[in-house]
Design a protein around this motif. Structure first.
Motif, PDB file in Angstrom:
ATOM      1  N   GLU A 115       0.831  -1.205   0.000  1.00  0.00           N
ATOM      2  CA  GLU A 115       0.000   0.000   0.000  1.00  0.00           C
ATOM      3  C   GLU A 115       0.865   1.254   0.000  1.00  0.00           C
ATOM      4  O   GLU A 115       1.790   1.384   0.797  1.00  0.00           O
ATOM      5  CB  GLU A 115      -0.912   0.024   1.227  1.00  0.00           C
ATOM      6  CG  GLU A 115      -1.834   1.222   1.247  1.00  0.00           C
ATOM      7  CD  GLU A 115      -2.782   1.250   2.433  1.00  0.00           C
ATOM      8  OE1 GLU A 115      -3.609   2.183   2.481  1.00  0.00           O
ATOM      9  OE2 GLU A 115      -2.704   0.379   3.315  1.00  0.00           O
ATOM     10  N   CYS A 163      -9.043   9.496   3.407  1.00  0.00           N
ATOM     11  CA  CYS A 163      -7.828   8.687   3.533  1.00  0.00           C
ATOM     12  C   CYS A 163      -7.726   8.120   4.947  1.00  0.00           C
ATOM     13  O   CYS A 163      -8.345   8.628   5.881  1.00  0.00           O
ATOM     14  CB  CYS A 163      -6.600   9.537   3.228  1.00  0.00           C
ATOM     15  SG  CYS A 163      -6.633  10.263   1.579  1.00  0.00           S
ATOM     16  N   SER A 179      -3.145   6.973   3.534  1.00  0.00           N
ATOM     17  CA  SER A 179      -3.455   6.351   2.245  1.00  0.00           C
ATOM     18  C   SER A 179      -3.707   7.438   1.204  1.00  0.00           C
ATOM     19  O   SER A 179      -3.942   8.601   1.530  1.00  0.00           O
ATOM     20  CB  SER A 179      -4.675   5.435   2.375  1.00  0.00           C
ATOM     21  OG  SER A 179      -5.823   6.170   2.756  1.00  0.00           O
ATOM     22  N   VAL A 180      -3.658   7.042  -0.055  1.00  0.00           N
ATOM     23  CA  VAL A 180      -3.870   7.943  -1.179  1.00  0.00           C
ATOM     24  C   VAL A 180      -5.330   7.823  -1.607  1.00  0.00           C
ATOM     25  O   VAL A 180      -5.855   6.706  -1.694  1.00  0.00           O
ATOM     26  CB  VAL A 180      -2.949   7.545  -2.360  1.00  0.00           C
ATOM     27  CG1 VAL A 180      -3.170   8.446  -3.561  1.00  0.00           C
ATOM     28  CG2 VAL A 180      -1.491   7.551  -1.916  1.00  0.00           C
ATOM     29  N   PRO A 181      -5.998   8.948  -1.888  1.00  0.00           N
ATOM     30  CA  PRO A 181      -7.368   8.831  -2.404  1.00  0.00           C
ATOM     31  C   PRO A 181      -7.381   7.971  -3.667  1.00  0.00           C
ATOM     32  O   PRO A 181      -6.522   8.135  -4.541  1.00  0.00           O
ATOM     33  CB  PRO A 181      -7.754  10.278  -2.728  1.00  0.00           C
ATOM     34  CG  PRO A 181      -6.845  11.123  -1.893  1.00  0.00           C
ATOM     35  CD  PRO A 181      -5.565  10.343  -1.792  1.00  0.00           C
ATOM     36  N   ASP A 182      -8.318   7.061  -3.757  1.00  0.00           N
ATOM     37  CA  ASP A 182      -8.388   6.145  -4.899  1.00  0.00           C
ATOM     38  C   ASP A 182      -8.401   6.887  -6.239  1.00  0.00           C
ATOM     39  O   ASP A 182      -7.767   6.453  -7.202  1.00  0.00           O
ATOM     40  CB  ASP A 182      -9.624   5.245  -4.806  1.00  0.00           C
ATOM     41  CG  ASP A 182      -9.501   4.199  -3.705  1.00  0.00           C
ATOM     42  OD1 ASP A 182      -8.361   3.878  -3.298  1.00  0.00           O
ATOM     43  OD2 ASP A 182     -10.552   3.697  -3.257  1.00  0.00           O
ATOM     44  N   SER A 183      -9.098   8.004  -6.285  1.00  0.00           N
ATOM     45  CA  SER A 183      -9.219   8.744  -7.541  1.00  0.00           C
ATOM     46  C   SER A 183      -7.882   9.288  -8.025  1.00  0.00           C
ATOM     47  O   SER A 183      -7.693   9.496  -9.230  1.00  0.00           O
ATOM     48  CB  SER A 183     -10.225   9.880  -7.386  1.00  0.00           C
ATOM     49  OG  SER A 183      -9.847  10.730  -6.305  1.00  0.00           O
ATOM     50  N   PHE A 213      -5.046   7.760  -8.168  1.00  0.00           N
ATOM     51  CA  PHE A 213      -4.283   6.756  -8.916  1.00  0.00           C
ATOM     52  C   PHE A 213      -4.561   6.834 -10.418  1.00  0.00           C
ATOM     53  O   PHE A 213      -3.738   6.412 -11.224  1.00  0.00           O
ATOM     54  CB  PHE A 213      -4.589   5.348  -8.403  1.00  0.00           C
ATOM     55  CG  PHE A 213      -3.942   5.060  -7.074  1.00  0.00           C
ATOM     56  CD1 PHE A 213      -2.581   4.806  -6.978  1.00  0.00           C
ATOM     57  CD2 PHE A 213      -4.700   5.055  -5.916  1.00  0.00           C
ATOM     58  CE1 PHE A 213      -1.976   4.541  -5.765  1.00  0.00           C
ATOM     59  CE2 PHE A 213      -4.112   4.790  -4.687  1.00  0.00           C
ATOM     60  CZ  PHE A 213      -2.744   4.536  -4.607  1.00  0.00           C
ATOM     61  N   ASP A 214      -5.714   7.378 -10.801  1.00  0.00           N
ATOM     62  CA  ASP A 214      -6.087   7.467 -12.213  1.00  0.00           C
ATOM     63  C   ASP A 214      -6.076   8.887 -12.761  1.00  0.00           C
ATOM     64  O   ASP A 214      -6.423   9.106 -13.919  1.00  0.00           O
ATOM     65  CB  ASP A 214      -7.487   6.865 -12.420  1.00  0.00           C
ATOM     66  CG  ASP A 214      -7.531   5.393 -12.079  1.00  0.00           C
ATOM     67  OD1 ASP A 214      -6.562   4.683 -12.398  1.00  0.00           O
ATOM     68  OD2 ASP A 214      -8.536   4.957 -11.472  1.00  0.00           O
ATOM     69  N   GLU A 264      -4.470  15.173  -9.998  1.00  0.00           N
ATOM     70  CA  GLU A 264      -4.828  14.993  -8.586  1.00  0.00           C
ATOM     71  C   GLU A 264      -3.663  14.377  -7.816  1.00  0.00           C
ATOM     72  O   GLU A 264      -3.338  14.798  -6.705  1.00  0.00           O
ATOM     73  CB  GLU A 264      -6.077  14.124  -8.442  1.00  0.00           C
ATOM     74  CG  GLU A 264      -6.508  13.996  -6.995  1.00  0.00           C
ATOM     75  CD  GLU A 264      -7.753  13.156  -6.785  1.00  0.00           C
ATOM     76  OE1 GLU A 264      -8.102  12.941  -5.616  1.00  0.00           O
ATOM     77  OE2 GLU A 264      -8.368  12.704  -7.772  1.00  0.00           O
ATOM     78  N   MET A 265      -3.004  13.380  -8.418  1.00  0.00           N
ATOM     79  CA  MET A 265      -1.857  12.764  -7.747  1.00  0.00           C
ATOM     80  C   MET A 265      -0.754  13.791  -7.540  1.00  0.00           C
ATOM     81  O   MET A 265      -0.108  13.806  -6.490  1.00  0.00           O
ATOM     82  CB  MET A 265      -1.344  11.568  -8.550  1.00  0.00           C
ATOM     83  CG  MET A 265      -0.251  10.807  -7.848  1.00  0.00           C
ATOM     84  SD  MET A 265      -0.828  10.067  -6.298  1.00  0.00           S
ATOM     85  CE  MET A 265       0.744   9.732  -5.507  1.00  0.00           C
ATOM     86  N   TRP A 270      -1.495  15.761  -4.381  1.00  0.00           N
ATOM     87  CA  TRP A 270      -1.221  15.007  -3.156  1.00  0.00           C
ATOM     88  C   TRP A 270       0.275  14.801  -2.964  1.00  0.00           C
ATOM     89  O   TRP A 270       0.786  14.880  -1.833  1.00  0.00           O
ATOM     90  CB  TRP A 270      -1.963  13.675  -3.162  1.00  0.00           C
ATOM     91  CG  TRP A 270      -3.436  13.856  -3.002  1.00  0.00           C
ATOM     92  CD1 TRP A 270      -4.398  13.690  -3.954  1.00  0.00           C
ATOM     93  CD2 TRP A 270      -4.130  14.271  -1.814  1.00  0.00           C
ATOM     94  NE1 TRP A 270      -5.638  13.981  -3.433  1.00  0.00           N
ATOM     95  CE2 TRP A 270      -5.503  14.340  -2.131  1.00  0.00           C
ATOM     96  CE3 TRP A 270      -3.723  14.601  -0.532  1.00  0.00           C
ATOM     97  CZ2 TRP A 270      -6.464  14.717  -1.197  1.00  0.00           C
ATOM     98  CZ3 TRP A 270      -4.684  14.976   0.405  1.00  0.00           C
ATOM     99  CH2 TRP A 270      -6.036  15.037   0.066  1.00  0.00           C
TER     100      TRP A 270
END
Length: 107
Positions: free
Chosen positions: A41, A59, A79-83, A85-86, A90-91, A94
């Motif tokens: 993770e 998170c 944790s990283v927001p799921d959104s 990763f795509d 946004e990444m 963060w």
């Protein structure tokens, strides 16, 4: 998570270095730790100034139960927001927050 994927996720910070850490990986930008990968993770560095943003985004903070005292220990990684990763933009947001938290921790 393999190193190629990590580099892709953190490309907004430029070149990152990846080192073994805690049986996982530490991710560094300009010598500043910004994230860890533990048990597969990805978790981003946060601090008092940015933890609220991570919490508001849903998170989860890394915690564990201390073996000596049995108390819950909270670590400065979330944790990283799921959104994210795509969504590279946004990444990047963060990742920048994690970098800034890492810089503040080093002072």
């Amino acid at each position: 998570m393999d190193n190629e994927r990590i580099e892709e996720l953190f490309q907004s910070l430029g070149s990152v270095s990846i080192r073994k850490l805690f049986g996982g990986k530490g991710i560094y930008s300009d010598g500043v730790i910004v994230a860890i990968v533990l048990r597969g993770e990805l978790m981003l560095k946060a601090d008092e100034q940015s933890a609220g943003d991570f919490e508001a985004a849903g998170c989860v903070q890394w915690t564990y139960t201390g073996s000596r005292h049995g108390k819950l220990v909270s670590m400065p990684y979330w944790s990283v927001p799921d959104s994210a990763f795509d969504d590279p933009d946004e990444m990047a947001m963060w990742a920048r927050r994690a970098y800034e938290a890492g810089r503040r921790a080093g002072k």
